[in-house]
Design an enzyme around this catalytic site. Structure first.
Site, PDB file in Angstrom:
ATOM      1  N   ASP A  13       1.014  -1.172   0.175  1.00  0.00           N
ATOM      2  CA  ASP A  13      -0.310   0.126   0.064  1.00  0.00           C
ATOM      3  C   ASP A  13       0.335   1.187  -0.124  1.00  0.00           C
ATOM      4  O   ASP A  13       0.154   2.383   0.180  1.00  0.00           O
ATOM      5  CB  ASP A  13      -0.530  -0.208   1.239  1.00  0.00           C
ATOM      6  CG  ASP A  13      -1.697  -1.579   1.665  1.00  0.00           C
ATOM      7  OD1 ASP A  13      -2.329  -1.212   0.535  1.00  0.00           O
ATOM      8  OD2 ASP A  13      -1.610  -1.466   2.614  1.00  0.00           O
ATOM      9  N   LYS A  16       2.422   2.238  -4.842  1.00  0.00           N
ATOM     10  CA  LYS A  16       2.876   2.042  -6.319  1.00  0.00           C
ATOM     11  C   LYS A  16       2.462   1.859  -7.971  1.00  0.00           C
ATOM     12  O   LYS A  16       2.750   2.482  -8.488  1.00  0.00           O
ATOM     13  CB  LYS A  16       3.104   0.330  -5.868  1.00  0.00           C
ATOM     14  CG  LYS A  16       4.484   0.007  -4.995  1.00  0.00           C
ATOM     15  CD  LYS A  16       4.604  -1.856  -5.265  1.00  0.00           C
ATOM     16  CE  LYS A  16       3.039  -2.693  -4.591  1.00  0.00           C
ATOM     17  NZ  LYS A  16       3.453  -2.230  -2.935  1.00  0.00           N
ATOM     18  N   GLY A  40      -3.878  -4.245  -5.089  1.00  0.00           N
ATOM     19  CA  GLY A  40      -4.957  -3.305  -4.970  1.00  0.00           C
ATOM     20  C   GLY A  40      -3.700  -1.607  -5.650  1.00  0.00           C
ATOM     21  O   GLY A  40      -3.710  -1.580  -4.864  1.00  0.00           O
ATOM     22  N   HIS A  41      -3.739  -1.773  -6.664  1.00  0.00           N
ATOM     23  CA  HIS A  41      -3.334   0.076  -6.816  1.00  0.00           C
ATOM     24  C   HIS A  41      -4.245   0.362  -7.349  1.00  0.00           C
ATOM     25  O   HIS A  41      -4.950   0.423  -8.191  1.00  0.00           O
ATOM     26  CB  HIS A  41      -2.452  -0.714  -8.309  1.00  0.00           C
ATOM     27  CG  HIS A  41      -0.920  -1.706  -7.861  1.00  0.00           C
ATOM     28  ND1 HIS A  41      -0.537  -2.179  -8.278  1.00  0.00           N
ATOM     29  CD2 HIS A  41      -0.474  -1.802  -7.274  1.00  0.00           C
ATOM     30  CE1 HIS A  41       0.580  -2.724  -8.160  1.00  0.00           C
ATOM     31  NE2 HIS A  41      -0.118  -2.713  -6.233  1.00  0.00           N
ATOM     32  N   GLN A 223       1.996  -6.216  -3.406  1.00  0.00           N
ATOM     33  CA  GLN A 223       2.278  -6.539  -1.674  1.00  0.00           C
ATOM     34  C   GLN A 223       3.748  -5.251  -1.404  1.00  0.00           C
ATOM     35  O   GLN A 223       3.549  -5.047  -1.881  1.00  0.00           O
ATOM     36  CB  GLN A 223       2.195  -7.360  -1.343  1.00  0.00           C
ATOM     37  CG  GLN A 223       1.125  -7.766  -1.430  1.00  0.00           C
ATOM     38  CD  GLN A 223       0.825  -8.749  -2.212  1.00  0.00           C
ATOM     39  OE1 GLN A 223       1.591  -9.340  -3.050  1.00  0.00           O
ATOM     40  NE2 GLN A 223      -1.159  -8.801  -2.365  1.00  0.00           N
TER      41      GLN A 223
END
Length: 426
Positions: A13, A16, A40-41, A223
């Site tokens: 988180d 990225k 989750g990006h 991650q």
């Protein structure tokens, strides 16, 4: 820019997705090398906000080619849904999204095993998994019983898929685990196969041809370092190698072709789920960081745990990944704090520690040794040049460089693409 690896340097988180999007202006291809739909990006372009889980965030630039590598585990329906959401926003993927035929599939049985296993754990032993079936998919891969994405493009799909789903149901029932709707899952996967078949290829020669043609490739991890299966806070980790080494094994590109490693790191620290977190703030200040930083999981919506910048973790990440430079994110979240603290080392059972212990129980007993630096009152979100930042903000950035031994070259002061500052050498 040659071939660049982007890696998270904390517990994920770190931002990225935005950094990948910014860097893709100067690169040609981007490839995801590990993780799955548990990632989750988030990228903001103008007023539009995009949340991606499997497809690399480079897809938001229309002239870029995106690859999902063999090290990723793919939920076929989630990938189809993501393609549909992008299409709804006017972003097409045909001819520029390729999925490795060696990438393993996350199937309904994997989600059932994930949910059942987590529910059986005692409260203190729960891992905080996203329940997306990622761990069980990697377990089947290691046990050599998994199905790869090439299966969806192979012959006699319907008969072979139905046989596999029936066998999975029998296994779940025998173990007393939740089951799934056979017919609904069968229809969903057959439908996904029709949509995904044109995208499924052998991506190893594809990437090598791109390099032979002089294309520059960005390798995107999911991650973060402290969630790496080998180097993270085991067992409170993900099920793959999220460190820079995973870029080679997860794509088929040899290590000597990886030219540069950029570590993405927040100006403070967060993590989701259970596990050690020495600098965590369980108070109003931690809640302030959470609300100002919008620290809620892109995948699960869960609130993230927040704390001060952990220099021990940052130095360790630089060591493990061979980080050449930092992209420092969310500096603006610290605006208005009169004082900011930085963990420079740990105390464990009376001893000083400069690196994190391997044992999670020992890690949980670590107490951060912190130094205090002045905060700044002027806002940073509208600043476009490093020289125009408040002096205390500039000094904070330089202190993190000194503490970690790695220069900051990119600074994010907001979620939008245009809130990014180039940082000159000290």
């Amino acid at each position: 820019m040659a071939n660049v690896v982007i890696v998270g340097a904390q517990w994920g988180d770190e931002g990225k997705g935005k950094i990948v999007d910014v860097l893709m202006q100067d690169l040609d291809w981007v490839v995801r090398y590990q993780g799955g739909s548990n990632a989750g990006h988030t990228v903001e372009i103008g007023a539009q906000r995009y949340a991606l889980h499997l497809i690399p965030s480079g897809i938001l630039r229309p002239d870029k080619t995106c690859v999902i590598g063999n090290g990723v585990v793919v939920d076929p329906q989630e990938l189809v849904d993501e393609i549909a959401r992008l299409a709804g926003a006017g972003i097409g993927v045909r001819g520029r999204l390729f999925v490795s035929d060696r990438a393993h599939m996350s199937l309904p049985c994997h989600k059932a095993v994930d949910a059942g296993s987590e529910s059986r754990r005692r409260t203190g032993d729960k891992l905080g998994t996203t329940l997306r079936g990622i761990g069980p998919t990697y377990a089947d891969k290691a046990a050599r019983t998994g199905l790869r994405m090439g299966f969806l493009a192979g012959p006699n799909l319907a008969a072979r898929l139905r046989a596999r789903l029936e066998a999975d149901l029998e296994t779940l029932a025998a173990q007393g685990l939740p089951t799934f709707d056979l017919e609904a899952s069968f229809a969903e996967l057959c439908g996904a196969a029709e949509i995904l078949r044109p995208h499924i290829v052998d991506t190893v020669p594809l990437l090598h041809r791109a390099m032979a043609e002089g294309k520059n490739i960005l390798f995107e991890g999911a991650q973060g370092t402290m969630l790496d299966l080998d180097f993270g806070t085991y067992p409170f980790v993900t099920s793959s190698n999220s460190t820079a080494g995973g870029a080679a094994t997860g794509t088929g590109v040899p290590p000597r072709r990886l030219d540069r490693v950029i570590g993405v790191i927040k100006a403070y620290t967060t993590r989701v789920g259970a596990g050690p977190f020495p600098t965590e703030l369980n108070d109003d200040l931690g809640e302030r960081l959470r609300q100002r930083g919008r620290e809620f999981g892109t995948t699960t919506g869960r609130p993230r745990r927040c704390g001060w910048f952990d220099g021990v973790v940052a130095r360790y990440s630089a060591m493990v990944n061979g980080i050449d430079e930092w992209a420092l994110t969310k500096l603006d979240v610290l605006d208005g704090l009169p004082e900011i603290r930085i963990a420079t080392s740990y105390r464990l059972d009376g001893r000083s520690m400069d690196t994190p212990p391997a044992d999670a129980a020992a890690f949980a007993r670590c107490e951060p040794v912190c130094e205090s630096v002045p905060g700044w009152s002027a806002p940073t979100a509208d600043v476009s040049r490093f020289e125009d930042l408040p002096e205390a903000a500039r000094r904070y950035v330089r202190r993190l460089e000194t503490l970690t031994g790695v220069p900051v070259r990119m600074l994010s002061v907001g979620p939008r693409r245009d809130r990014t500052i180039a940082v000159p050498a000290a």
